[in-house]
Design an enzyme around this catalytic site. Structure first.
Site, PDB file in Angstrom:
ATOM      1  N   TYR A 109     -66.773 -51.341  15.516  1.00  0.00           N
ATOM      2  CA  TYR A 109     -66.224 -50.720  16.401  1.00  0.00           C
ATOM      3  C   TYR A 109     -66.638 -50.629  17.802  1.00  0.00           C
ATOM      4  O   TYR A 109     -67.626 -50.730  18.306  1.00  0.00           O
ATOM      5  CB  TYR A 109     -66.148 -49.160  16.209  1.00  0.00           C
ATOM      6  N   GLU A 200     -60.153 -49.725  23.692  1.00  0.00           N
ATOM      7  CA  GLU A 200     -60.715 -49.481  22.304  1.00  0.00           C
ATOM      8  C   GLU A 200     -60.450 -50.892  21.446  1.00  0.00           C
ATOM      9  O   GLU A 200     -59.082 -51.382  21.466  1.00  0.00           O
ATOM     10  CB  GLU A 200     -60.198 -48.390  21.617  1.00  0.00           C
TER      11      GLU A 200
END
Ligand code: GDP
Ligand code: MN
Length: 399
Positions: A109, A200
């Site tokens: 992530y 993101e």
């Protein structure tokens, strides 16, 4: 402004961040054509909506068989996807991304946003990629790594090493440590040059053949800087925006739709927030935030009024104006014009103070409209709540 995954990936590629080979399509025929051009063991068909959680909701499909791509495209196109980010109404899928699949060895992530405390850009990274990051934050916050970047000096090698070693990348795959650090630098450059507010990548994957690829991409841009970025502006997708918010932005109004039933028309963001607070204090909920701005004209007020009345949830309108640059009689004219045009069947309470307040109140009182004039903010809030019915329980009642 938010953009689609395929658009985010186009921009990533321009900044040297590896993404899978793929193309956006709007129909089954184009999906089939493009798939025929891909030479890959796995084909990925992905719904393009401005919301995450598509995988779990059935918006991301993989197949090893190219012949299945049109069928999958047909299944997802036109479908309304409901994910944890769309709300219960969901989002209709109008576009797909057809991509080559990646052979995933590890999902990471990575995001880059603005840290509220320091005002600096901050990277957030985790070895728990592919999952909802909110879950990771709630259950294993120690797995979230943060690295603040001093904007005066920009991204430095040691920032990259802090993250790479913090994640334990040398143990996961030593060959990607340096590419990872280079990618962070590219992402930082993208963030600053394009005035992004949030990027993101979840998941950022390490493939079996030791490549680092952005498999997903979510980017938000600062609306105030869009005039500098024609390429980003061109990515705007009005289907993904609230129709009333689009109409408001076309009229230079700052409008945010909310869930309550009292429509608010206010000048100034601070006063708009105070108005929302006082409505809550009086026991109800605002239907919107609306700042008609310091330089509001008769026309902008009329536009604001039309927008408020289009929201079916609105059962009453609270107009709260402090006349400074905006003169109160102008607001009154705007209200009267809009009322004549659209017809108001719901109660309206007005609190006018400041420049030409007397004149404004007089105009409204003599207009023949169903408008109640209040002397001050608290009285006005109580009046509109009494006319529309309480929505909120008081604390002691709720307990
Ligand atoms: P989101 O659910 O909206 O965040 O959509 P993502 O783009 O993150 O896709 C969801 C999940 O699908 C990812 O976390 C991956 O596990 C999986 N996925 C997407 N693309 C591929 C791919 O090319 N290969 C493999 N094996 N899995 C993929
Ligand atoms: Mn994702």
């Amino acid at each position: 402004m938010n953009v689609h995954e395929f658009q985010a990936k186009q921009l990533f590629a321009q900044f040297g961040i590896a993404v899978p080979k793929g193309k956006e399509v709007k129909n089954v025929g184009a999906a089939e054509k493009w798939a025929a051009k891909l030479d890959t063991p796995v084909y990925v068909v992905k719904a393009q909506i401005h919301a995450g959680g598509r995988g779990k909701a059935g918006g991301v499909k993989l197949t090893k068989n190219r012949a299945e791509v049109p069928g999958l495209a047909k299944e997802i196109l036109g479908k309304t996807l409901v994910t944890h980010q769309t709300g219960p109404k969901g989002r209709k899928v109008r576009r797909l991304l057809i991509e080559e699949g990646a052979a995933i060895a590890k999902e990471l992530y990575l995001s880059l946003l603005v840290d509220r405390d320091s005002g600096w850009p901050v990277f957030i990274a985790s070895t728990e990629g592919g999952m909802e990051i909110e879950e990771v934050a709630a259950h294993s916050p120690e797995k979230l790594l943060k690295e603040l970047i001093d904007p005066a000096v920009g991204f430095q090698g040691y920032n990259g090493r802090n993250l790479a070693f913090g994640l334990g990348l040398p143990a996961i795959e030593p060959a990607i440590v340096n590419p990872f650090i280079a990618m962070l630098g590219n992402l930082y450059r993208f963030f600053m040059e394009k005035n992004a507010t949030m990027v993101e990548i979840n998941p950022l994957v390490v493939t079996h053949d030791k490549r680092l690829i952005a498999l997903d991409g979510k980017v938000s841009f600062d609306d105030n800087s869009l005039f500098k970025h024609a390429d980003v502006q061109a990515f705007r997708d009005l289907h993904e925006e609230e129709p009333l918010e689009i109409e408001a932005s076309n009229n230079n109004l700052n409008y945010v739709k909310l869930d309550g039933n009292i429509g608010c028309m206010v000048n100034g963001a601070g006063l708009a927030m105070a108005t929302m607070d006082v409505i809550k204090l009086a026991g109800s909920e605002p239907a919107n935030f609306l700042d008609v701005g310091g330089g509001a004209t008769k026309e902008t007020v009329a536009a604001g009024f039309r927008i408020l009345l289009k929201d079916k949830k609105v059962k009453g309108i609270f107009i709260n104006i402090f006349g400074g640059i905006v003169r109160c009689e102008r607001i009154a004219h705007g209200v009267i014009d809009a009322a004549k045009e659209v017809g108001i069947k719901i109660p309206v309470v007005v609190r006018l103070q400041g420049t030409n307040a007397e004149e404004g109140r007089k105009l409204l009182a003599e207009s023949g409209l169903n408008v109640e004039v209040a002397a001050d903010l608290w009285e006005a809030a109580q009046k509109i709540v009494a006319l529309t019915g309480k929505k909120r329980k008081k604390k002691e009642e709720a307990a």
